[in-house]
Design a protein around this motif. Structure first.
Motif, PDB file in Angstrom:
ATOM      1  N   PRO A  64     -31.532  30.439  17.377  1.00 49.19           N
ATOM      2  CA  PRO A  64     -31.162  28.949  16.973  1.00 49.19           C
ATOM      3  C   PRO A  64     -30.083  28.734  16.071  1.00 49.19           C
ATOM      4  CG  PRO A  64     -33.669  29.499  17.500  1.00 49.19           C
ATOM      5  CD  PRO A  64     -32.767  30.889  17.239  1.00 49.19           C
ATOM      6  N   ASP A  65     -29.235  27.868  16.082  1.00 50.20           N
ATOM      7  CA  ASP A  65     -28.364  27.643  15.032  1.00 50.20           C
ATOM      8  C   ASP A  65     -28.887  27.472  13.437  1.00 50.20           C
ATOM      9  OD1 ASP A  65     -29.275  25.012  15.446  1.00 50.20           O
ATOM     10  OD2 ASP A  65     -27.297  24.333  15.628  1.00 50.20           O
ATOM     11  N   ASP A  66     -30.133  26.845  13.377  1.00 50.66           N
ATOM     12  CA  ASP A  66     -30.973  26.851  12.248  1.00 50.66           C
ATOM     13  C   ASP A  66     -31.172  28.035  11.542  1.00 50.66           C
ATOM     14  OD1 ASP A  66     -33.084  26.938  13.892  1.00 50.66           O
ATOM     15  OD2 ASP A  66     -34.204  25.559  12.789  1.00 50.66           O
ATOM     16  N   ILE A  86     -19.649  34.864  14.159  1.00 51.28           N
ATOM     17  CA  ILE A  86     -20.702  33.940  14.710  1.00 51.28           C
ATOM     18  C   ILE A  86     -19.745  33.164  15.929  1.00 51.28           C
ATOM     19  CG2 ILE A  86     -22.145  31.985  14.134  1.00 51.28           C
ATOM     20  CD1 ILE A  86     -22.313  33.152  11.264  1.00 51.28           C
ATOM     21  N   LEU A  87     -20.664  33.150  16.906  1.00 51.16           N
ATOM     22  CA  LEU A  87     -20.205  32.300  18.241  1.00 51.16           C
ATOM     23  C   LEU A  87     -21.089  31.048  18.292  1.00 51.16           C
ATOM     24  CD1 LEU A  87     -19.483  35.151  20.614  1.00 51.16           C
ATOM     25  CD2 LEU A  87     -17.771  34.000  18.990  1.00 51.16           C
ATOM     26  N   THR A  88     -20.463  29.926  18.047  1.00 50.20           N
ATOM     27  CA  THR A  88     -21.511  28.680  18.260  1.00 50.20           C
ATOM     28  C   THR A  88     -21.401  27.963  19.409  1.00 50.20           C
ATOM     29  OG1 THR A  88     -19.442  27.319  17.453  1.00 50.20           O
ATOM     30  CG2 THR A  88     -20.888  28.432  15.720  1.00 50.20           C
ATOM     31  N   ASN A  89     -22.681  27.217  19.671  1.00 51.97           N
ATOM     32  CA  ASN A  89     -22.816  26.676  20.755  1.00 51.97           C
ATOM     33  C   ASN A  89     -23.190  27.358  21.935  1.00 51.97           C
ATOM     34  OD1 ASN A  89     -22.412  24.098  19.608  1.00 51.97           O
ATOM     35  ND2 ASN A  89     -20.320  24.105  19.651  1.00 51.97           N
ATOM     36  N   ALA A  90     -23.756  28.644  22.091  1.00 51.42           N
ATOM     37  CA  ALA A  90     -24.282  29.200  23.137  1.00 51.42           C
ATOM     38  C   ALA A  90     -25.262  28.627  23.792  1.00 51.42           C
ATOM     39  CB  ALA A  90     -24.457  30.802  22.737  1.00 51.42           C
ATOM     40  N   ALA A 104     -32.852  21.563  24.477  1.00 48.22           N
ATOM     41  CA  ALA A 104     -32.956  22.714  23.464  1.00 48.22           C
ATOM     42  C   ALA A 104     -32.057  22.589  22.629  1.00 48.22           C
ATOM     43  CB  ALA A 104     -32.795  23.893  24.542  1.00 48.22           C
ATOM     44  N   GLY A 105     -32.323  23.187  21.422  1.00 52.57           N
ATOM     45  CA  GLY A 105     -31.438  23.238  20.297  1.00 52.57           C
ATOM     46  C   GLY A 105     -30.271  24.171  20.614  1.00 52.57           C
ATOM     47  N   ALA A 119     -42.273  37.025  16.618  1.00 57.46           N
ATOM     48  CA  ALA A 119     -43.456  36.086  16.074  1.00 57.46           C
ATOM     49  C   ALA A 119     -43.312  34.869  16.927  1.00 57.46           C
ATOM     50  CB  ALA A 119     -43.452  35.866  14.720  1.00 57.46           C
ATOM     51  N   SER A 120     -42.352  34.500  17.462  1.00 64.67           N
ATOM     52  CA  SER A 120     -42.233  32.919  17.894  1.00 64.67           C
ATOM     53  C   SER A 120     -41.458  33.245  19.334  1.00 64.67           C
ATOM     54  CB  SER A 120     -41.371  32.161  17.114  1.00 64.67           C
ATOM     55  OG  SER A 120     -42.134  32.190  15.768  1.00 64.67           O
ATOM     56  N   PRO A 121     -41.911  32.760  20.519  1.00 68.69           N
ATOM     57  CA  PRO A 121     -41.204  32.786  21.698  1.00 68.69           C
ATOM     58  C   PRO A 121     -40.241  31.850  21.592  1.00 68.69           C
ATOM     59  CG  PRO A 121     -43.455  32.411  22.225  1.00 68.69           C
ATOM     60  CD  PRO A 121     -43.441  32.327  20.656  1.00 68.69           C
ATOM     61  N   GLY A 122     -38.934  32.211  22.057  1.00 65.47           N
ATOM     62  CA  GLY A 122     -37.683  31.264  21.912  1.00 65.47           C
ATOM     63  C   GLY A 122     -37.051  31.515  20.742  1.00 65.47           C
ATOM     64  N   ALA A 123     -37.498  32.399  19.716  1.00 63.63           N
ATOM     65  CA  ALA A 123     -36.804  32.560  18.456  1.00 63.63           C
ATOM     66  C   ALA A 123     -35.656  33.248  18.530  1.00 63.63           C
ATOM     67  CB  ALA A 123     -37.906  33.212  17.292  1.00 63.63           C
ATOM     68  N   GLY A 124     -35.289  34.134  19.445  1.00 64.32           N
ATOM     69  CA  GLY A 124     -33.999  34.814  19.620  1.00 64.32           C
ATOM     70  C   GLY A 124     -34.513  36.134  20.021  1.00 64.32           C
ATOM     71  N   ILE A 125     -33.219  36.886  20.371  1.00 62.05           N
ATOM     72  CA  ILE A 125     -33.484  38.383  20.489  1.00 62.05           C
ATOM     73  C   ILE A 125     -32.175  39.126  19.869  1.00 62.05           C
ATOM     74  CG2 ILE A 125     -34.424  37.947  22.909  1.00 62.05           C
ATOM     75  CD1 ILE A 125     -31.515  38.696  24.200  1.00 62.05           C
TER      76      ILE A 125
END
Length: 116
Positions: free
Chosen positions: A11-13, A32-36, A53-54, A83-89
């Protein structure tokens, strides 16, 4: 010198925290590639066709192979990936060859000197 490419989707944040964590562990920079966009196990909710989704970013980090695992684990902790689903990979792949690193090679060699 051999390199690894770490690719993180986040997530971008959380992008700045991931970039900072990588730098603290020896990375000399990142792209950093934004808006994926991405999809996980469950499709994101929409409202009138707009994705709720953010925004996500893709962070590319080219690192010397001896620093790769340490940096990968650091960004995983910083991004709370496990720790958090959807936090990234994040994934790490071998790089066969790279050019354009002359300005960073001295720094890379100095930092990994003790680890080789």
């Amino acid at each position: 010198m051999k390199f690894k490419l770490i690719i993180a989707s986040t997530p971008d944040d959380m992008t700045d925290a991931i970039a900072d964590a990588a730098r603290e562990e020896g990375a000399t920079g990142c792209t950093i590639l934004t808006n994926a966009r991405g999809q996980g196990l469950k499709k994101a909710k929409t409202f009138l066709g707009l994705d709720l989704a953010g925004a996500r970013d893709v962070v590319l980090i080219l690192v010397e192979q001896h620093l790769g695992r340490r940096i990968l684990e650091a960004i995983g902790r910083a991004g709370h990936f496990d720790a958090s689903p959807g936090a990234g990979i994040a994934i790490m792949i071998d790089v066969e060859d790279a050019i354009g690193l002359n300005s960073q090679l001295h720094t890379i060699q100095t930092e990994i000197e003790d680890e080789i």
